[in-house]
Structure formats: structure tokens, C-alpha cells
Scaffold this active site. Structure first.
Site, short mmCIF file in Angstrom:
data_model
loop_
_atom_site.label_atom_id
_atom_site.label_comp_id
_atom_site.label_asym_id
_atom_site.label_seq_id
_atom_site.Cartn_x
_atom_site.Cartn_y
_atom_site.Cartn_z
N SER A 1 15.66 -22.20 16.50
CA SER A 1 15.62 -22.52 17.92
C SER A 1 16.63 -23.63 18.17
CB SER A 1 14.22 -23.02 18.28
OG SER A 1 14.26 -23.73 19.51
N GLN B 1 8.99 -13.98 27.41
CA GLN B 1 10.23 -13.78 28.18
C GLN B 1 10.70 -12.33 28.05
OE1 GLN B 1 13.75 -16.56 28.20
NE2 GLN B 1 14.58 -15.14 26.69
N ALA C 1 24.39 -23.78 22.18
CA ALA C 1 23.88 -24.38 20.93
C ALA C 1 23.51 -23.24 19.98
CB ALA C 1 22.70 -25.31 21.21
N ASP D 1 11.04 -15.33 21.77
CA ASP D 1 10.58 -15.60 23.14
C ASP D 1 9.89 -14.34 23.65
OD1 ASP D 1 11.57 -18.31 23.53
OD2 ASP D 1 13.54 -17.40 23.30
N GLY E 1 20.10 -17.15 14.80
CA GLY E 1 19.34 -16.20 15.62
C GLY E 1 20.27 -15.53 16.63
N HIS E 2 21.10 -16.35 17.29
CA HIS E 2 22.05 -15.78 18.26
C HIS E 2 23.08 -14.88 17.56
CE1 HIS E 2 20.97 -19.67 20.41
NE2 HIS E 2 20.64 -18.75 21.29
O1 PAF Z 1 16.40 -17.25 26.03
C1 PAF Z 1 17.30 -17.91 26.62
O2 PAF Z 1 18.20 -18.47 25.97
C2 PAF Z 1 17.28 -18.02 28.13
O3 PAF Z 1 15.99 -18.05 28.62
C3 PAF Z 1 18.10 -16.91 28.83
C4 PAF Z 1 17.53 -15.52 28.55
C5 PAF Z 1 19.54 -16.96 28.35
C6 PAF Z 1 18.09 -17.13 30.34
O4 PAF Z 1 18.61 -18.37 30.70
#
Ligand code: PAF
Length: 273
Positions: A182, A150, A29, A147, A33-34
Site C-alpha cells: 500500500s 472499492q 507512489a 480495495d 501492486g501497481h
Molecule cells: O485505488 C485508488 O488508488 C483510488 O481510489 C482510485 C481508484 C485511483 C481513484 O482515485
């Protein structure tokens, strides 16, 4: 762009190529950001690998695993257009077997904030990130600052387990009205999306207070709570970059984090000061 499903095939392909690898792990998705992460990877590496895998072990019972947004065809096109060389698109059977070895997040840092709202979530994140890093063996791996916890735990894992990948942190990308991007924003109705702006507004309020020399953590949190009202606040925390609690903001070493519920959707945001 090559699409590979099998981890061993991907390992073989990457070994034969013997190039510097920039890796962007995602759950699909894909949004701006990606794309920013991919562009950063493109600038600094000979090969760019993106993974799309909705990792079941990081979802708790009753969470949105089954309805997590899936946009496979659009994601493939985005990757192709962003200059990705290899898209790793495994399914759960390619990644997990039975009676698995898995990683456990640190008992304090993995169980506060997001880890308190979602106990065990970071065990799943660290386990899959470790697997993905072992499959791809990247030179550099790219993660968003949105995140933040994370990111902190992945950096800790890489340091504590003496792994050789560089973890590169990339700034949060926002919509023009300030909402942090997001994949879960898709769950918001029109009214909820408007309400969700309170989250970024509360962070702007915090930076306004700080630029007026108000540095006491409790005073800043009170100011933020007023802006967030009536959203259900999961947490507001003001921490240093090592994720330790502070009494007063330390400019250059502080992260302000918020998680709040808008309707049924939990949204995270933060600023780094
Ligand atoms: O941030 C995310 O999209 C997920 O937590 C990751 C790092 C791809 C791990 O599944």
C-alpha cells in the site's frame, strides 16, 4: 511514453489511435501492486494508459490529502520501465470545476465498512473513476482486490449505469513477510510495520481455522481478534462476493476483510476464499 495533462488532449490522442486500451487508475507512489496491474494490462491490450491523480474528493476533512506520498519522478520511471504507453497526469483543475455534477455511492453498500469509517469517501471514488473512465474509454480497467469494497462498488456502478468497460480484479501483492502493499505503508515506523503484520497474520489464522472446518463467522472473527490484539480494529467482516453478510463461510464465495489502525495509519487487507 507520452505524458498528457489535459483530458481533452488525451481523448483526442486515444481516439486517433483506435486501439484496445488497458487502463490502470492510480494515485501515484507506485509500488509492486501497481506494477502487477500494469503488467496485466500490458498482456491483454494494445495500448496501456496509467493515470496518476490524488483525487481530493475521496479524502475526508482531516485525512492525509496534503501529506499523501508523492513520488512523481520515480513514478514516471516506473511507468516507462513497465511499458506504459500513455501516462495521464492531470492536476485538480483539469478534472474538477465549480458546482460539479457528482455520483453518490449506494446508500447501504457505500456506507458500511470503509464507507462507515469514511462517510462520503466512495462518492469521491466513484465520481473520479467515472470521469477517468469517460476520458480514457478503456476496453479493460484494472483494480486491486486489496480495495475490495472499492472494487465491488466500481463493478456495481459499471453494471447499473450500463457502461461498457470490463473491470478486471487483480490479486493483492504482498511483501515477503505478508504485509499487503500500500502506498500508505510509507507512514509506518519500524515498530509499527512489525505490528502491522498482525493484520495479514489474522487473515492467515482465519484461513487456518477454515481449513480445519471451522466455518462459523463469529468463531473465526474471535480467532482473528486475538491475533490483532492490541491494534485498534475498525472492522472485521466476513461477507460473500456480493458484500452480503454471512453466518458461515461459503468456500468459493467469501471475502474476509480487516481494517485496523497501526499508530495513526489505517490499513486494509482481505482474503478471498
Ligand atoms: O485505488 C485508488 O488508488 C483510488 O481510489 C482510485 C481508484 C485511483 C481513484 O482515485
Amino acid at each position: 511514453m507520452k505524458i498528457i495533462v489535459n483530458p481533452l488532449e488525451l481523448k483526442k490522442y486515444l481516439k486517433e489511435n483506435n486501439k484496445t486500451i488497458g487502463f490502470v487508475p492510480t494515485m501515484g507512489a507506485l509500488h509492486d501492486g501497481h506494477i502487477t496491474l500494469i503488467k496485466e494490462a500490458r498482456k491483454a491490450n494494445q495500448l496501456v494508459v496509467v493515470s496518476i491523480f490524488v483525487n481530493p474528493t475521496q479524502f475526508l476533512k482531516g485525512e492525509d490529502l496534503d501529506k499523501y506520498p508523492k513520488k512523481d519522478e520515480a513514478d514516471k520511471q516506473i511507468c516507462e520501465m513497465s511499458g506504459v504507453d500513455v501516462l495521464f497526469f492531470p492536476n485538480a483543475n483539469n478534472i474538477y470545476t465549480e458546482d460539479e455534477v457528482s455520483l453518490v455511492a449506494p446508500s447501504i453498500r457505500g456506507y458500511v465498512l470503509e464507507g462507515n469509517s469514511r462517510p462520503g469517501h466512495f462518492n469521491g471514488v466513484l465520481t473520479v473513476v467515472m470521469k477517468l473512465l469517460n476520458i480514457v474509454t478503456p476496453t479493460n480497467a484494472y483494480f486491486g482486490k486489496k480495495d475490495a469494497q472499492q472494487l465491488n462498488l466500481i463493478k456495481l456502478m459499471v453494471k447499473q449505469l450500463f457502461m461498457s468497460v470490463n473491470i478486471i480484479a487483480i490479486d493483492t501483492v504482498r511483501d515477503s513477510d505478508g504485509l499487503a502493499m500500500s502506498s500508505r505503508n510509507i507512514y509506518l515506523s519500524k515498530n509499527e510495520r512489525a505490528e502491522a503484520l498482525k493484520i495479514s497474520s489474522s487473515l492467515y489464522e482465519a484461513s487456518k481455522l477454515i481449513s480445519n472446518s471451522i466455518l462459523k463467522v463469529e468463531t473465526i472473527k474471535d480467532g482473528m481478534k486475538k491475533i490483532l490484539n492490541p491494534l485498534e480494529i475498525e472492522y472485521i467482516e466476513i461477507l460473500n462476493r456480493e458484500f452480503e453478510y454471512l453466518d458461515s463461510v461459503e468456500i468459493g464465495n467469501t471475502i474476509i476483510l480487516v481494517e485496523a489502525k497501526v499508530g495513526k495509519t489505517r490499513l486494509l487487507d482481505n482474503i478471498w476464499l
